[in-house]
Write a protein that holds these residues in place. Structure first.
Motif: not given
Length: 483
Positions: A207-209, A287-291, A313-318
């Motif tokens: 998952a990206v944005d 993610t498709p069309n993340w932009s 999956i996603a990036f995240g902080s603690n």
């Protein structure tokens, strides 16, 4: 990496923090019944924990309540700023002299716009029994005389860290099982292959944005791994900016490398390779069309897709783990994959590293804050850096302490073990000019509207501009800094 885990609540700690009696708090004041004696200070920053536009959450409110009980004549108001706008808002306020008394330290600024805290840190923290110097309560590896990134370009302390920050990958263990992924991937090629398996199972792999954070989460570990081979060449300054060496390259070391030509985005091959591998992640996993996907908060990249179970999956902080309390699937944490020689001929052989840093919840005081408001702002920072006062908040927010005598919150084993928890010797210093701070500067290359060479040329221009900004901020007089 950690076994899959479920987040558990520790609500008693919150109630305990809010219910502290005045007698139990160091440096408490007798107070006054006269409302005119009350000093009100305002703290403004982004919400790092949830998507609430009006509150940092009950854990934060409990911390503030405990402080106000200890200091009855001080009231703390909190202003929650949108993640995408906080940097511009606070920077504009600093320039206009209208910033509130406490502001998030990642707002673009010059050293003269904020209060230098060196004198305060050299004196006792009244909320820590037996303390002789406030600076001594912190973990010296991250904040103190030998810490590389604890001071600004002018050599002054200007912020106080409430916690440490580390990022990593959170994954849906149920999705992994459906895709036939038995263990989280540890190398770059294995990660890309896992993305294909997740797609086949019907999931968005990563998952990206369109936020800068989404891009930087991928960019930073890749670049840090590849450029580690330059450590000895670029390591020419001590943590305070004087000639010498340090255990990690700091801002002055990077500026020196850029302005002397030792680091050039257009000719240093590891930078082009970083951009190429970064684009592979976005193309094969993102993610498709993340932009066109707008960030919904700082907790996770592409948070809606990840929390909704559509992305694996996603990036995240603690700080992000608290958002997973109510999901109906098991989750785990893991580091970014390591780039091996089989993944890239330019691999340095270094394992993926992130390292905890003071880039978490850290606040500073604008230079326009004076008198009783300055005193009150300093007191709040001192209170928040006393172990007994900050520990309940750390426990409830997934916090890693910046203090020597506090404990990390449980449930973060996958982010706090192995090489990932070690700080890279040559971190991927952004070197983004103040005018572009917080902007997603790699979008053109990642979406295919800009060539690699054009992206590298633009990147080099940004590095040079920011290096000159740092030189001016720090008053650096060396020949290389003034050309």
């Amino acid at each position: 990496m950690s076994p899959t885990t479920k987040r558990y609540l520790r609500g008693g700690a919150i109630l305990g923090a809010a219910a502290m009696t005045v007698a139990s708090l160091a440096a408490c004041s007798a107070g006054s019944d006269n409302p005119e004696d009350t000093v009100t200070i305002t703290l403004a920053g982004p919400n790092q924990w949830n998507a609430d536009p009006s509150s940092f959450g009950p854990e934060w409110e409990a911390l503030v309540a405990a402080f106000e009980e200890a200091e009855p004549n001080i009231k703390v108001e909190t202003v929650v700023l949108p993640l995408a706008e906080f940097a511009t808002t606070l920077s504009t306020q600093l320039s206009a002299g209208t910033a509130p008394e406490l502001i998030f330290n990642q707002a673009p600024h010059t050293p003269d716009q904020v209060v230098a805290l060196d004198e305060y840190l050299d004196q006792p923290n009244p909320y820590v029994e037996g303390n002789e110097k406030w600076v001594d309560v912190f973990n010296a590896d991250y904040f103190g005389p030998t810490a590389t990134n604890a001071r600004n370009a002018a050599g002054n302390y200007e912020f106080i860290p409430f916690n440490l920050y580390i990022s990593g990958l959170y994954y849906n263990a149920d999705a992994f099982a459906e895709a036939g992924i038995d263990t989280p991937p540890t190398t770059f090629d294995d990660f890309i292959e896992a993305c294909g398996d997740l797609k086949d199972a019907g999931y968005i792999p990563l998952a990206v944005d369109n936020s800068y954070a989404s891009q930087n989460y991928v960019y930073s570990p890749i670049r840090a791994m590849l450029q580690d081979k330059y450590f000895d060449e670029w390591n020419v300054f001590a943590p305070d900016g004087s000639p010498g060496t340090s255990k990690q390259i700091g801002a002055k070391g990077f500026a020196h490398a850029v302005l002397t030509g030792a680091l050039d985005a257009t000719t240093t091959p590891e930078i082009a390779e970083t951009m190429t591998l970064m684009k592979t992640v976005f193309d094969e996993c993102g993610t498709p069309n993340w932009s066109g996907v707008t960030s919904t908060g700082a907790a996770f990249t592409g948070g809606e897709d990840f929390l909704g179970g559509e992305a694996a999956i996603a990036f995240g902080s603690n700080f992000a783990a608290t958002n997973l309390t109510d999901v109906d699937w098991e989750y785990g944490t893991m580091p970014f994959p390591t780039i091996t020689k089989s993944d890239s001929a330019l691999s340095s052989g270094r394992e993926a590293q992130s390292g905890a840093s003071v880039g978490g919840t850290s606040y500073m005081i604008p230079a326009t804050t004076e008198g009783e408001k300055l005193d009150a702002a300093v007191k709040f920072l001192q209170f928040a850096s006393a172990p007994e006062h900050i520990q309940p908040w750390l426990d409830e927010t997934g916090g890693i302490p910046a203090l020597a005598d506090a404990e990390p919150a449980p449930g973060l084993e996958g982010l706090m073990t192995g090489s990932w928890f070690e700080s890279p010797r040559v971190p991927a210093r952004a070197l983004i000019p103040r005018a572009l701070a917080g902007q997603a500067v790699y979008t053109g290359w990642l979406t295919g509207s800009k060539s690699l060479q054009d992206q590298l040329t633009e990147l080099q221009g940004m590095w040079v501009e920011n290096s000159h900004e740092l030189a001016e901020d720090g008053g650096w007089t060396e020949d290389w800094a003034t050309k």
